[in-house]
Design an enzyme around this catalytic site. Structure first.
Site, PDB file in Angstrom:
ATOM      1  N   ARG A   1      43.877  31.278  27.113  1.00  0.00           N
ATOM      2  CA  ARG A   1      43.207  32.301  26.295  1.00  0.00           C
ATOM      3  C   ARG A   1      44.236  33.197  25.626  1.00  0.00           C
ATOM      4  O   ARG A   1      45.394  33.227  26.003  1.00  0.00           O
ATOM      5  CB  ARG A   1      42.288  33.165  27.175  1.00  0.00           C
TER       6      ARG A   1
ATOM      7  N   ASP B   1      39.803  36.264  42.339  1.00  0.00           N
ATOM      8  CA  ASP B   1      40.581  37.236  41.563  1.00  0.00           C
ATOM      9  C   ASP B   1      40.566  38.609  42.216  1.00  0.00           C
ATOM     10  O   ASP B   1      41.439  39.434  41.961  1.00  0.00           O
ATOM     11  CB  ASP B   1      40.096  37.313  40.091  1.00  0.00           C
TER      12      ASP B   1
ATOM     13  N   TYR C   1      42.615  42.375  31.929  1.00  0.00           N
ATOM     14  CA  TYR C   1      42.176  42.244  33.322  1.00  0.00           C
ATOM     15  C   TYR C   1      43.362  42.598  34.200  1.00  0.00           C
ATOM     16  O   TYR C   1      44.484  42.147  33.954  1.00  0.00           O
ATOM     17  CB  TYR C   1      41.745  40.800  33.634  1.00  0.00           C
TER      18      TYR C   1
ATOM     19  N   HIS D   1      42.772  43.381  38.080  1.00  0.00           N
ATOM     20  CA  HIS D   1      42.473  42.947  39.456  1.00  0.00           C
ATOM     21  C   HIS D   1      43.520  43.488  40.427  1.00  0.00           C
ATOM     22  O   HIS D   1      44.179  42.729  41.151  1.00  0.00           O
ATOM     23  CB  HIS D   1      42.446  41.410  39.533  1.00  0.00           C
TER      24      HIS D   1
ATOM     25  N   LYS E   1      45.106  38.150  31.170  1.00  0.00           N
ATOM     26  CA  LYS E   1      45.293  38.235  32.616  1.00  0.00           C
ATOM     27  C   LYS E   1      46.277  39.334  32.995  1.00  0.00           C
ATOM     28  O   LYS E   1      47.017  39.850  32.158  1.00  0.00           O
ATOM     29  CB  LYS E   1      45.804  36.895  33.168  1.00  0.00           C
TER      30      LYS E   1
ATOM     31  N   GLU F   1      37.942  44.875  33.919  1.00  0.00           N
ATOM     32  CA  GLU F   1      36.891  44.561  34.908  1.00  0.00           C
ATOM     33  C   GLU F   1      36.268  45.780  35.573  1.00  0.00           C
ATOM     34  O   GLU F   1      35.272  45.632  36.280  1.00  0.00           O
ATOM     35  CB  GLU F   1      37.448  43.608  35.989  1.00  0.00           C
TER      36      GLU F   1
HETATM   37  N1  LIG Z   1      38.074  33.173  39.325  1.00  0.00           N
HETATM   38  C1  LIG Z   1      37.821  33.460  38.050  1.00  0.00           C
HETATM   39  O1  LIG Z   1      38.379  32.876  37.144  1.00  0.00           O
HETATM   40  C2  LIG Z   1      36.795  34.485  37.724  1.00  0.00           C
HETATM   41  C3  LIG Z   1      36.355  35.318  38.702  1.00  0.00           C
HETATM   42  N2  LIG Z   1      35.364  36.229  38.455  1.00  0.00           N
HETATM   43  C4  LIG Z   1      34.977  37.057  39.589  1.00  0.00           C
HETATM   44  O2  LIG Z   1      33.738  36.664  40.160  1.00  0.00           O
HETATM   45  C5  LIG Z   1      33.276  37.736  40.983  1.00  0.00           C
HETATM   46  C6  LIG Z   1      31.799  37.991  40.711  1.00  0.00           C
HETATM   47  O3  LIG Z   1      31.648  38.556  39.414  1.00  0.00           O
HETATM   48  P1  LIG Z   1      30.222  38.940  38.804  1.00  0.00           P
HETATM   49  O4  LIG Z   1      29.212  37.936  39.152  1.00  0.00           O
HETATM   50  O5  LIG Z   1      30.456  39.269  37.381  1.00  0.00           O
HETATM   51  O6  LIG Z   1      29.892  40.293  39.569  1.00  0.00           O
HETATM   52  P2  LIG Z   1      28.469  41.009  39.625  1.00  0.00           P
HETATM   53  O7  LIG Z   1      28.751  42.450  39.872  1.00  0.00           O
HETATM   54  O8  LIG Z   1      27.621  40.622  38.472  1.00  0.00           O
HETATM   55  O9  LIG Z   1      27.791  40.350  40.919  1.00  0.00           O
HETATM   56  C7  LIG Z   1      28.291  40.549  42.203  1.00  0.00           C
HETATM   57  C8  LIG Z   1      27.132  40.415  43.151  1.00  0.00           C
HETATM   58  O10 LIG Z   1      27.681  40.458  44.484  1.00  0.00           O
HETATM   59  C9  LIG Z   1      26.718  41.096  45.276  1.00  0.00           C
HETATM   60  N3  LIG Z   1      27.313  41.508  46.532  1.00  0.00           N
HETATM   61  C10 LIG Z   1      28.163  42.529  46.798  1.00  0.00           C
HETATM   62  N4  LIG Z   1      28.426  42.567  48.110  1.00  0.00           N
HETATM   63  C11 LIG Z   1      27.746  41.525  48.680  1.00  0.00           C
HETATM   64  C12 LIG Z   1      27.603  41.034  49.994  1.00  0.00           C
HETATM   65  N5  LIG Z   1      28.195  41.649  51.034  1.00  0.00           N
HETATM   66  N6  LIG Z   1      26.830  39.949  50.202  1.00  0.00           N
HETATM   67  C13 LIG Z   1      26.224  39.325  49.163  1.00  0.00           C
HETATM   68  N7  LIG Z   1      26.283  39.764  47.900  1.00  0.00           N
HETATM   69  C14 LIG Z   1      27.048  40.847  47.670  1.00  0.00           C
HETATM   70  C15 LIG Z   1      26.230  42.251  44.405  1.00  0.00           C
HETATM   71  O11 LIG Z   1      24.988  42.767  44.871  1.00  0.00           O
HETATM   72  C16 LIG Z   1      26.115  41.560  43.052  1.00  0.00           C
HETATM   73  O12 LIG Z   1      24.822  41.037  42.821  1.00  0.00           O
HETATM   74  C17 LIG Z   1      34.200  38.924  40.640  1.00  0.00           C
HETATM   75  O13 LIG Z   1      35.207  39.036  41.604  1.00  0.00           O
HETATM   76  C18 LIG Z   1      34.780  38.520  39.316  1.00  0.00           C
HETATM   77  O14 LIG Z   1      35.976  39.195  39.014  1.00  0.00           O
HETATM   78  C19 LIG Z   1      34.773  36.339  37.234  1.00  0.00           C
HETATM   79  C20 LIG Z   1      35.199  35.544  36.203  1.00  0.00           C
HETATM   80  C21 LIG Z   1      36.284  34.588  36.354  1.00  0.00           C
HETATM   81  C1  LIG Z   2      37.726  37.724  35.128  1.00  0.00           C
HETATM   82  C2  LIG Z   2      38.862  36.852  35.319  1.00  0.00           C
HETATM   83  O1  LIG Z   2      39.512  36.894  36.340  1.00  0.00           O
HETATM   84  C3  LIG Z   2      39.211  35.901  34.303  1.00  0.00           C
HETATM   85  O2  LIG Z   2      38.487  35.780  33.304  1.00  0.00           O
HETATM   86  O3  LIG Z   2      40.241  35.226  34.424  1.00  0.00           O
END
Ligand SMILES: NC(=O)C1=CN([C@@H]2O[C@H](COP(=O)(O)OP(=O)(O)OC[C@H]3O[C@@H](n4cnc5c(N)ncnc54)[C@H](O)[C@@H]3O)[C@@H](O)[C@H]2O)C=CC1
Ligand SMILES: CC(=O)C(=O)O
Length: 372
Positions: free
Chosen positions: A15, A270, A94, A96, A75, A118
């Site tokens: 990206r 992340d 981002y 993190h 990133k 974020e």
């Molecule tokens: N690895 C990657 O490339 C990427 C990673 N991410 C990550 O994915 C993760 C999730 O992001 P989103 O869905 O956008 O967040 P979000 O805020 O939309 O959803 C998170 C959900 O987790 C729930 N939650 C919190 N504590 C909890 C628990 N103890 N048990 C069960 N549910 C719980 C919340 O109620 C919420 O519904 C983040 O860490 C984000 O940074 C996002 C995009 C890319």
């Molecule tokens: C949110 C994040 O970690 C990504 O887009 O790479």
């Protein structure tokens, strides 16, 4: 203001933080945009397209950092980039920081104005600069899970949707936010049986409604997580507490109960990951390892693999904030927009995001205390 866009250097991060449309908008507003040579190529954007939109191309990242008042990235900066920070420089990307003590220290030492995509948060709790990448990663989590469930990839040799006469796979998603909802959509579409756990009863009600009762919803607690993990063929980690290190909800003991060849995709990596046996961040180049017979995937920049979708989805939402910062200066922009203020993680050598400070055991300084 001079806005600088270096080429991303994370493994297979294709990206780029700006498109020609973004350059045109910033230049039309009276700003100068400098972009590192070939920074857009991974996303199919050439130097010539940037130049046509009004940008100047500089040979190296060092040149871009040296010239710019504000650096826009995708990133978090990696160690070779730390020495390039300038005191008072705005870094909009981002970050993190919760699992990144060294980067946090570097930003503090150099007194960078570090604004994290974020943690920008609207009054309704949504995270507008995270949402599009979570949509991408949630959808990818299922296609990646499907791939690694294949026998030649190390999986148990299972088709997500099954076939008539053979049951579908069990997909268990912990966290029913943007990632979780998008993963559920894809998994359902492929015919899997989906269970989502969340700690918010209202969120579970919403999910039950939008999926017409065709998924199983469960309250997230250690008992229910243990039950769900045991039966999962594909487990997707998708929890978030904005800014904070992800809670380790899936213990090593739970992973040991999973079937050999089942797959974990911890999208929350992340923020440090929500599965105890995820003890390292993996890369697109070397995305998995096997522990207790279970395939573990922990790539922290999943959308980097689909840059033609992700660059445009990301810059659609970052550009209005970048314009506000460039037009008003960061201080006025932050004073006038509470959502943007929540994005300020480090300022004047201090950590101004409470969740980051708490996760790293560092002192927290409210932004207002610094702004006066
Ligand atoms: N690895 C990657 O490339 C990427 C990673 N991410 C990550 O994915 C993760 C999730 O992001 P989103 O869905 O956008 O967040 P979000 O805020 O939309 O959803 C998170 C959900 O987790 C729930 N939650 C919190 N504590 C909890 C628990 N103890 N048990 C069960 N549910 C719980 C919340 O109620 C919420 O519904 C983040 O860490 C984000 O940074 C996002 C995009 C890319
Ligand atoms: C949110 C994040 O970690 C990504 O887009 O790479």
């Amino acid at each position: 203001m001079i806005i600088g866009v270096p080429k991303e250097i994370k493994n297979n991060e294709n990206r780029v933080a700006i498109t020609p449309a973004g350059v045109e908008a910033l230049v039309a507003a009276g700003h100068k945009v400098v972009i590192e040579n070939n920074a857009g190529l991974g996303s199919g954007i050439t130097n010539e397209e940037y130049i046509k939109a009004g940008a100047e191309i500089l040979p190296t990242a060092a040149d871009v950092f040296a010239a710019a008042d504000m650096i826009m990235k995708v990133k978090e900066p990696l160690p070779p980039e730390y020495p390039l920070f300038k005191e008072g420089q705005i870094l909009f990307t981002y970050l993190h920081l919760a699992p990144e003590p060294e980067l946090t220290r570097a930003l503090m030492e150099k007194k960078v104005v570090a604004i994290a995509y974020e943690t920008i948060q609207l009054p309704n709790g949504s995270l507008p600069l995270l949402t599009p990448m979570s949509e991408v990663a949630g959808r990818m989590a299922v296609q990646i899970g499907a791939r690694f469930l294949e026998k030649p990839q190390g999986g148990r040799g299972m088709l997500l949707g099954g076939v008539p006469g053979v049951p579908p796979a069990e997909v268990v998603i912990i966290g029913g936010g943007v990632v979780g909802t998008n993963a559920a959509k894809m998994a359902m579409g492929m015919g899997a049986h989906v269970t989502i756990l969340d700690k918010s009863a209202d969120r579970l009600r919403y999910l039950d409604d939008i999926f017409f009762g065709k998924i199983t919803t469960m309250m997230s607690n250690s008992y229910n997580i243990a039950e769900a993990v045991k039966k999962a063929d594909l487990l997707i980690g998708a929890v978030l507490i904005p800014g904070a290190r992800a809670p380790k909800l899936v213990t090593e003991e739970m992973v040991k109960t999973m079937k050999p060849g089942s797959v974990i995709v911890d999208v929350a990596i992340d923020q440090g990951g929500c599965v105890e046996t995820i003890d390292r961040v993996t890369t697109h180049q070397d995305p998995i390892y096997v522990k207790h017979g279970v395939v573990h995937y922990a790539v922290a920049n999943m959308p980097g693999a689909v840059p033609r979708t992700s660059t445009f989805a990301l810059t659609n939402v970052t550009l209005p904030y970048a314009l506000a910062i460039a037009n008003k200066g960061w201080e006025r922009a932050v004073r006038e927009d509470r959502a943007l203020a929540l994005g300020v993680n480090v300022l004047d050598g201090k950590v101004t995001c409470k969740a980051v400070a708490d996760s790293l055991g560092l002192p927290y300084t409210p932004l207002e205390e610094i702004l006066g």
